[in-house]
Design a protein around this motif. Structure first.
Motif, short mmCIF file in Angstrom:
data_model
loop_
_atom_site.label_atom_id
_atom_site.label_comp_id
_atom_site.label_asym_id
_atom_site.label_seq_id
_atom_site.Cartn_x
_atom_site.Cartn_y
_atom_site.Cartn_z
N GLU A 1 0.83 -1.21 0.00
CA GLU A 1 0.00 0.00 0.00
C GLU A 1 0.86 1.26 0.00
O GLU A 1 0.57 2.23 -0.71
CB GLU A 1 -0.93 -0.01 1.22
N ASP B 1 0.97 4.00 -3.06
CA ASP B 1 0.72 5.43 -2.89
C ASP B 1 1.89 6.27 -3.43
O ASP B 1 1.67 7.35 -3.99
CB ASP B 1 0.51 5.74 -1.40
N ARG C 1 -8.47 -1.21 -6.21
CA ARG C 1 -7.27 -0.42 -5.95
C ARG C 1 -6.84 0.29 -7.23
O ARG C 1 -6.54 1.47 -7.22
CB ARG C 1 -6.14 -1.31 -5.42
N SER D 1 -8.08 -4.85 -3.60
CA SER D 1 -7.44 -4.75 -2.28
C SER D 1 -8.51 -4.53 -1.23
O SER D 1 -9.47 -3.80 -1.44
CB SER D 1 -6.45 -3.59 -2.26
#
Length: 1005
Positions: free
Chosen positions: A603, A607, A667, A785
């Protein structure tokens, strides 16, 4: 069957059914291919790919120049003409695919103005260069009694040699050479794939592809041994560094399972010693485990099974059940020896031991056999799940069968050998006392055993209460089952349990039409960002394709292999035990790790990598290769769109992308832009061509040679081979205006610009065509996700169905893991009922009573309660791994129920022989005696199975997550099944015996 057609190459992939012989399949493919070859365009060549798949990418490396003296072209030459041949000779290696760097190329850059001045065409230059690079043989000549082989040495050895090739002669006899119309330089060949190392820029890399069916660990070890052997032959300052090594995952997984297996064996042995409190008796089941495991490796070797995650996992989940028969036999032996002791030792104790073994040996053997046979349906699984779980099924069944055979062969022999009822008498006394304690010991009855006494004290009032309130107990059991049903419906679903490979694969997609330079820049930026994370060890990025038929990736597809450091070196997070002493913290880490998880790391990386024009997808190397091979989809979920028009397919894909972006759990989502490629078209004017007497071949050859360049020949420099390319110099083909002035020779000898014969224009169209089973297709990739795949797809399907209008002649199909889930679900709807019927049949053959069989099968719903609640508490989804655990649980249920019913029957029969069954109270007393007084063997067998699985749940590392999904339903199911059997089985047994047998007998008497 899937087809991919990209710039300069096309691939056709044929996926055969599981179990098909690969070499038979290859020969049949060649037969069909022979009928297709005559229909292919002129100049198109075909070849069959290696006997390998993308899953065979077992080792990847990069060539690093620490001296700074070697450029990428030199490193690529080392890869192509030294490393590649050395590694391909390693047994088990099918192919070594080069990637990155620059392939050296001799480039003949022609000036069209000079060509026009000399009245020459570029076609003439290409023909002259081709003819000016050749060796010939002149057979033999004999001089002075010796023969000499005649050779004409005409291969070009340098750019100067190519420049001296003669094109024509002037009217005065002056030769016109290549250097008169252009210049020959060394440059890079066309690249369709680039690589990057740790964000530092372009690098030369190689991919070792394993031959299908080979042992990956052995192949990798041989490759690394060969690299060590040839290391001295590398140029000074050049070294080979590993970028991906699958052997690390294999060894890490096996070591993890070996450690778990050792823990299981230790725990089971301790339980046996504690409960029996008699070393000679305890030695027998303790020895049974390692002996059964060692013997199990013999048929494993004969079946060609290697020691891997799943084969060792099958042994791991069987350890607790292996000793059940030995425990039951030793417990029955103790009971008979106690009775023999009380009656004054009237016969030889060896006869007592043999009679005790005979009394329960058959049932014990059959109980273990039921566990083994109940797992056979796992062998019916196919495709990916079959390849994964069949080794586990084989080893579990083999270990249980071996244990069952040992229970009626080796165990009785050891029982007679180790059982001594008379103390030894010799000196010194302290050694004699030690020998008697170890070799003779003292048999403790259940009433005198410290642990059994506590169990009896706890269980006796519970059993009495259950028999008194039997209808309430039965209603409570039904209520518990009813409450569990909605919990089961809330469990999510997924295809395969996650396998932490210790390596990540970052696979973003960009829009088609991206240039090699831009792809290299994007790759370097992404790799630099990834390399900043402290958990990352190395990063090898790839954009486009490696030179292998196992990799059809376009330039818009990026694959970055991220090798992670050991988990102990990852960043720490605060936990409740963080303040505890360092020596205590490892005790709590398996239950709540104090390092960030892989999901958290992904994650954070996702990002940080939200770059314009790139849609991210995260997976792992082996998983991604398997997914792409089986379904063509590299993300957990994908949508395939079939139809006849690529524009309509692209439009549908973008609509689906827009709809799925708002579905919870998405996601990233990316629809392939099938029509997003850029093309420079020469649209020929046939009337103008006819006016100048030109054929289509004449004008097409000029465009192909002048603009694209044509590799007309190959230089031979020792072992090395380099192409020679002829085309216009860059300044004469760098924009649309200059391309319009490409000269085309006509029959009169003049040369006219191509703009007179064609319209030159920029257009867009499909950059890559996909074909599946004869239909054009487009893919939508969805990275999920935070939720289960099954639940996500059900919601996404509803959204797409309600809001997307699909034109006539087009269809969509959900693929990726979901496609495999559907296949497994269809198979399990057949396999699970057959498993139940098989167990029913075996139980009936053993009991010869339909009633007893149905009572034993009550353990299945009892265990379902604990299995489902435990899965829900852990947050696990239903997957093929969980279902394998459920199948294993059914066999264990049958075994525990068989033992419970065995002791109830023994107590009932003893009471009946003694004439004590004269009322309902007598029946209840007999049942209570059979249930309570034999709590120790029942508790021991369940404790061994339960505690034998517990180490799996606290294990960490590669392979642990898969094994946890298998063990979780077994642990939860064994727990509730045992508790409910202790409470409900006496009640059910009483209802059956009183209402259907004893009551009628008493009425008749």
């Amino acid at each position: 069957m899937r087809g991919y057609s990209d710039f300069g190459y096309s691939f056709v992939y044929i996926i055969f059914e599981e179990g098909t012989d690969i070499y038979w399949a290859r020969s049949r493919t060649l037969e069909y291919l022979s009928s297709v070859l005559p229909r292919l365009p002129q100049g198109v060549k075909t070849e069959l790919g290696p006997d390998a798949t993308g899953v065979g990418w077992v080792f990847q490396y990069a060539l690093i120049d620490t001296s700074g003296r070697h450029n990428l072209a030199e490193l690529r030459s080392v890869q192509d003409w030294f490393l590649r041949y050395q590694l391909r000779a390693v047994p088990g290696v099918a192919e070594v695919a080069p990637l990155g760097g620059f392939v050296r190329q001799y480039q003949v850059n022609v000036d069209p103005i000079r060509l026009q001045a000399y009245n020459l065409s570029i076609t003439k230059v290409a023909e002259a260069v081709r003819a000016g690079n050749n060796d010939v043989g002149g057979r033999l000549v004999e001089f002075s009694g010796a023969e000499y082989m005649v050779r004409g040495r005409g291969y070009a050895k340098s750019a100067a040699d190519l420049e001296k090739i003669v094109l024509a002669s002037s009217a005065s006899g002056v030769p016109i050479r290549v250097q008169d119309v252009g210049k020959v330089v060394l440059g890079p060949d066309l690249r369709r794939g680039v690589a990057d190392w740790n964000g530092q820029g372009d690098v030369v890399a190689g991919i070792v592809i394993m031959r299908q069916g080979e042992n990956a660990l052995q192949v990798i070890e041989r490759v690394k041994a060969k690299l060590r052997e040839i290391e001295p032959g590398l140029p000074a300052g050049v070294k080979v560094v590993s970028a991906y090594d699958r052997s690390e995952l294999i060894l890490r997984s096996i070591d993890n399972l070996k450690h778990t297996l050792a823990e299981e064996m230790t725990i089971v042995s301790v339980i046996i010693l504690l409960f029996l409190w008699h070393i000679p008796s305890a030695i027998i089941p303790v020895f049974t485990i390692p002996i059964a495991i060692v013997i199990c490796f013999i048929p494993m070797k004969m079946l060609g099974l290697s020691s891997n995650i799943m084969s060792l996992g099958g042994i791991a989940i069987a350890v607790g059940a292996m000793v059940d028969a030995a425990i039951v036999v030793v417990e029955q032996t103790h009971k008979k020896l106690e009775e023999w002791e009380r009656t004054g030792r009237k016969e030889d104790y060896h006869r007592v031991v043999i009679d005790a073994v005979k009394e329960v040996g058959g049932t014990s053997f059959f109980a273990l056999l039921v566990i083994a046979v109940s797992f056979l349906p796992v062998l019916t699984l196919e495709a990916q799940e079959g390849r994964l779980f069949k080794p586990l099924a084989y080893t579990k069944n083999l270990s249980m069968i071996v244990a069952a055979v040992l229970a009626i062969t080796l165990d009785p022999a050891m029982r007679l050998w180790f059982t001594h009822m008379n103390n030894f008498r010799f000196r010194p006394a302290w050694i004699c006392r030690a020998a008697n304690a170890v070799l003779v010991g003292r048999i403790h009855s259940e009433e005198n055993h410290p642990i059994s006494r506590i169990l009896i004290r706890l269980y006796e009032p519970v059993c009495a209460w259950a028999l008194r309130w039997k209808w309430l107990v039965l209603a409570g059991a039904v209520a518990m089952l009813a409450v569990t049903v909605p919990v089961f419906n809330r469990l999510g679903s997924e295809f395969m349990p996650p396998l932490d490979e210790g390596t990540l694969l970052y696979m973003p997609s960009t829009l088609p039409g991206i240039s090699v330079t831009q792809a290299q820049n994007l790759l370097a930026v992404q790799d630099r960002i990834i390399r900043r994370f402290p958990e990352v060890d190395t990063v090898l990025g790839k954009a486009g394709r490696a030179e292998t038929s196992t990799d059809p990736a376009p330039l818009s597809m990026v694959e970055t292999v991220i090798t992670l450091k050991p988990h102990a070196e990852w960043r720490k997070v605060e936990r409740w035990y963080s303040g505890a002493p360092e020596w205590m913290q490892p005790i709590f880490r398996p239950f709540q790790p104090d390092r960030i998880s892989t999901e958290q790391l992904v994650e954070e990386m996702n990002d940080a990598l939200k770059l314009p024009g790139a849609s991210n997808a995260w997976t792992m190397p082996i998983k991604a290769r398997i997914d792409m091979l089986t379904t063509g989809i590299r993300t957990p979920v994908g949508v395939k769109i079939y139809g006849a028009d690529t524009n309509v397919i692209e439009h549908l894909g973008t609509d689906i992308e827009r709809l799925l972006a708002h579905v919870p759990g998405t996601r990233n989502v990316f629809a392939e832009r099938t029509g997003g490629g850029y093309f420079l078209d020469f649209d020929w004017k046939r009337d103008q061509m006819a006016r100048y007497g030109l054929s289509m071949d004449d004008v097409q050859n000029v465009v192909m040679s002048a603009v694209g360049g044509d590799n007309v020949t190959t230089t031979v420099e020792g072992r090395e081979r380099y192409p020679v390319n002829v085309r216009y110099a860059r300044d004469f083909r760098s924009d649309l205006g200059r391309l319009s002035r490409v000269l085309v020779p006509v029959t009169s000898g003049a040369q006219i610009p191509v703009s007179e014969l064609a319209q030159v224009k920029l257009v867009s169209g499909p950059s890559m065509l996909r074909d599946e089973n004869g239909l054009l297709s487009g893919y939508v990739y969805v990275d999920v996700s935070g939720r289960d795949v099954g639940g996500y797809v059900e919601e996404a399907k509803k959204v797409v169905h309600d809001q997307l209008r699909v034109p006539a002649g087009y269809s969509i199909a959900w693929s990726g893991q979901y496609e495999a889930m559907q296949r497994v679900r269809q198979r399990l709807t057949i396999v699970l009922p057959l498993t139940g019927l098989l167990i029913l049949l075996l139980l009936y053959l053993n009991t010869r009573s339909l009633t007893k069989t149905m009572i034993i099968m009550l353990a299945v719903p009892f265990s379902a309660i604990g299995a489902i609640w435990f899965l829900y508490a852990l947050g696990y989804n239903m997957s093929i791994g969980v279902w394998v655990g459920v199948i294993a649980l059914t066999g264990v249920d049958a075994e525990t129920a068989v033992f419970m019913l065995l002791y109830l029957d023994l107590a009932y029969n003893d009471a009946q022989k003694a004439g004590r069954l004269r009322s309902l109270g007598d029946l209840q007393a007999a049942i209570q005696h059979g249930a309570v007084k034999r709590i120790r063997p029942k508790f021991m067998t369940v404790a061994c199975m339960f505690m034998g699985l517990v180490p799996i749940m606290w294990s960490t590392g590669s392979g642990a997550d898969v094994m946890k999904r298998i063990a979780a339903p077994m642990i939860g199911g064994i727990f509730t099944s045992f508790l409910l059997e202790l409470v409900v089985y006496p009640v059910v047994y009483e209802v059956w015996k009183w209402h259907f047998e004893l009551k009628k007998q008493l009425a008749r008497s």
